[in-house]
Design an enzyme around this catalytic site. Structure first.
Site, PDB file in Angstrom:
ATOM      1  N   GLU A 176      42.953  38.162  43.788  1.00 36.66           N
ATOM      2  CA  GLU A 176      43.665  37.353  42.804  1.00 36.66           C
ATOM      3  C   GLU A 176      44.833  36.567  43.387  1.00 36.66           C
ATOM      4  O   GLU A 176      45.087  35.424  42.981  1.00 36.66           O
ATOM      5  CB  GLU A 176      44.159  38.217  41.633  1.00 36.66           C
ATOM      6  CG  GLU A 176      43.051  38.681  40.695  1.00 36.66           C
ATOM      7  CD  GLU A 176      42.401  39.992  41.113  1.00 36.66           C
ATOM      8  OE1 GLU A 176      42.790  40.529  42.177  1.00 36.66           O
ATOM      9  OE2 GLU A 176      41.515  40.490  40.392  1.00 36.66           O
ATOM     10  N   HIS A 203      43.129  48.102  31.598  1.00 33.64           N
ATOM     11  CA  HIS A 203      42.301  46.965  31.175  1.00 33.64           C
ATOM     12  C   HIS A 203      42.508  46.608  29.707  1.00 33.64           C
ATOM     13  O   HIS A 203      41.633  46.014  29.089  1.00 33.64           O
ATOM     14  CB  HIS A 203      40.809  47.255  31.391  1.00 33.64           C
ATOM     15  CG  HIS A 203      40.367  47.293  32.817  1.00 33.64           C
ATOM     16  ND1 HIS A 203      40.737  48.274  33.683  1.00 33.64           N
ATOM     17  CD2 HIS A 203      39.578  46.447  33.538  1.00 33.64           C
ATOM     18  CE1 HIS A 203      40.193  48.057  34.877  1.00 33.64           C
ATOM     19  NE2 HIS A 203      39.488  46.938  34.818  1.00 33.64           N
TER      20      HIS A 203
END
Lengths: 337, 331
Positions: free
Chosen positions: A70, A139
């Site tokens: 990322e 998450h």
């Protein structure tokens, strides 16, 4: 012409229409094609929840898979935005901001100010947020207040398919860095969405329901929860006004303040953790700027100060529900000195 | 693929280009020496990290670049700015925090940038630049501009995940990117011989499937040669390269650093290795330039730096209204 499509389809359509309109728009992210380097269908996945499915086939040179890296690819999207492209990068789950946040808040957000107004960074970072999918602590978070805290970023939080399409088109056309937060529990919800392209301006809240007794400001998926509560309350003769800010940076404080000046009561519903949150921010703004109009203490309906739990029995009580919202409204309406 | 390039290869640089390279290196040196003095005098606010001693790196690389190309820099960024063509007077004014500065006094030494020159900014975050350079290289590739993008970073940043991730991304996307690891021996006060696990930073190139080369950073011609090969390969679609440039910085990590962690290496380097001295020796020996030509540049640069400081000191500071502008394009 409007027809009913899902939140997921609305987002996909917004990207496709902008890619069609402007060849500087590129898409990148983990599995956004889904299948690069493997022998199977090239856009096998189209994003982990299928949001970008089919784009690769239409725009093969402008939709790219990234490694699970990322910092590099979110940074690359930001760098590319300074170099003439208009990237739409997908940070799969907002929880992953932790591994790339420097590029977002120290680089993209600060370029324009730090460089004396001479930088333009038209990047969109799409990211999935929120609880409800039994995805547990890493998450499921609602970290939007963190982005909202940072000057230089815009933060967009669509609550329905119509807003998702119009706000994403605006995000792609916008010249500032935008965090576009997609609630994972909304992807399969459907609503009327025009087939043609349209943009919804930032900083314009949507008054979802009108009412004179209480103002409910609700974020993202909580808009539907607030609507459910409002229907219950209407049975008790309480008319709630529901405001969906749609963008939390910029925030349409005028619409919120005007509503509270009319109703005299505020309930903020946000599924994020309660401290230093959108709920506290909106509450503080109202307390400061509409104190004289308030007839009861502001109520905040939020998740508790805990990580998001895994077990359904726990997650279901972690997330604010319509009953909690209705109870908060009643507390405000029935409050006496 | 790691190796050391010979420094004796005759270059195709003509007299004008050689004079320009010398002018750039001399400008960086004088700029930094002067900032060092002025900082000691207390007139310059904040943190300042000086590039003196490292001039051959920025100059040797940027001599190959043009308006299509972008660079990202570090907290030690003045040299990269000058080599990429950022206005020296605007830079000095920025360091003084003046409204006439490159960033209108809002950035300072660690954030000097000029996007119009492809200079993406000095960067206060170690390892902040390499991901951005992947993006600039991607933009050049997508738009077919023929441009390349260069990330300058230090031995400290060579250990950052952002840098290592960017090497991988640049390689798998086959980007026209060049990664220039400027190894001056110390990440702040910690030796790179301790903090870098491999013998050389360039060794890491093999792990990312790209060429890695080591260059004597005191030798303009060595840097020019290595960078030229890497940049030509990148422009041709041949992908990224990692170049490790080794040298010594002449000042501390930042101004005020007592430098108790190192011995007399700076005096040695200034005496025996200095890039300006070596450049002068080389081009006068070959007869490509005369000492008089170089002396004339020294005079010209000294005047420019003097004027920069005088004008910077006299320039107005940003006003209170400037506090709230330039956050967004629109909000």
């Amino acid at each position: 012409m409007a027809r009913s499509i899902t939140y997921r389809e609305a987002i996909n359509e917004a990207i496709a229409q902008e890619m069609e309109r402007d060849e500087r728009v590129i898409v990148m992210g983990e599995d956004n094609v889904g299948g690069t380097g493997s022998p199977g269908e090239m856009d096998a996945w189209g994003g982990v929840l299928g949001v970008t499915k089919g784009l690769y086939g239409r725009f093969p040179d402008r939709v790219m898979d990234t490694p699970i890296s990322e910092s590099a690819f979110i940074g690359a999207a930001i760098g590319a935005a300074t170099g003439g492209l208009r990237p739409v990068a997908e940070l799969m789950f907002v929880d992953f901001m932790g591994v790339c946040f420097d590029q977002i808040y120290n680089q993209a957000a600060k370029f324009r100010y730090m460089f004396g107004g001479k930088a333009v960074t038209p990047v969109v970072i799409r990211t999935m947020w929120g609880a409800g999918l039994r995805a547990a602590a890493q998450h499921s978070q609602s970290l939007l207040s963190v982005f909202t805290h940072i000057p230089g970023l815009k933060v967009v939080v669509p609550s329905n398919p119509y807003d998702a399409k119009g706000l994403l088109i605006q995000s792609i056309r916008d010249d500032d860095p935008v965090i576009f937060a997609e609630h994972k529990m909304l992807y399969d919800t459907a609503g009327d969405v025009p087939a043609e392209s349209y943009a919804i301006p930032f900083g314009e809240a949507n008054v979802v329901r009108e009412g004179d007794d209480v103002t409910i400001v609700a974020i993202g998926r909580m808009v539907a929860t607030a609507q459910e509560a409002a229907e219950q309350l209407a049975g008790s003769g309480i008319q709630a006004e529901i405001i969906d800010p749609r963008t939390v940076s910029p925030l349409d404080t005028d619409t919120i303040l005007e509503s509270v000046e009319n109703t005299g009561r505020l309930v903020v519903v946000d599924e994020a953790n309660p401290r230093c949150s959108l709920a506290t921010d909106i509450s503080a703004t109202v307390a400061q700027d509409a104190f004289g109009s308030l007839r009861a203490p502001i109520q905040m309906v939020t998740a508790p100060h805990t990580p998001v739990p895994f077990a359904d029995s726990l997650e279901d009580v972690f997330i604010p529900d319509a009953q909690k919202v209705a109870n908060a409204v009643k507390t405000a309406v029935e409050w006496k000195k | 693929m790691t190796g050391t390039l010979p420094t004796s290869v005759t270059q195709e640089l003509g007299p004008d280009a050689l004079l320009q390279a010398y002018r750039t290196m001399r400008t960086i040196r004088d700029f930094e020496e002067r900032v060092h003095e002025e900082f000691a005098g207390g007139d310059i606010p904040g943190f300042v990290h000086l590039y003196a001693g490292e001039e051959a790196s920025a100059t040797g690389v940027c001599t190959h670049l043009d308006d299509r190309d972008a660079i990202a820099s570090t907290h030690r960024g003045h040299g990269h700015c000058i080599a990429k063509g950022v206005d020296v007077k605007a830079m000095m004014a920025e360091i003084y925090g003046k409204s006439t500065g490159s960033c209108r006094g809002k950035g300072g030494s660690m954030h000097i940038a000029d996007l119009s020159k492809g200079m993406l900014g000095a960067n206060g975050i170690v390892g902040g630049g390499p991901p951005l350079i992947c993006g600039r290289a991607l933009a050049a590739k997508q738009l077919g501009s023929g441009g390349v993008a260069v990330a300058f970073f230090g031995d400290g940043a060579s250990n950052q995940g952002t840098t290592l991730e960017s090497l991988n991304l640049a390689s798998i996307w086959n980007l026209p990117a060049i990664f220039v690891a400027e190894n001056n021996g110390y990440a702040e006060a910690t030796s790179s011989s301790w903090s870098v696990a491999t013998d050389d930073i360039a060794d890491r190139a093999a792990a990312f499937g790209m060429p890695g080369v080591i260059v004597d950073g005191f030798d303009f011609f060595a840097v020019y040669e290595a960078a030229g090969e890497a940049i030509a390969r990148a422009r041709d679609g041949g992908g990224p390269t990692l170049i490790e440039v080794k040298f010594t910085r002449y000042f501390g990590h930042f101004e005020g650093d007592q430098q108790l962690y190192r011995a007399d290496e700076v005096a040695q380097a200034r005496e025996k290795l200095d890039c300006l001295k070596r450049f002068r020796g080389r081009v006068t020996e070959t007869g490509q330039l005369t000492g008089d030509q170089l002396d004339a540049i020294d005079v010209e640069v000294a005047k420019l730096i003097d004027e920069s400081v005088v004008e910077a000191k006299a320039a107005p500071k940003p006003g209170p209204d400037d506090l709230l502008t330039d956050v967004y394009v629109s909000y």
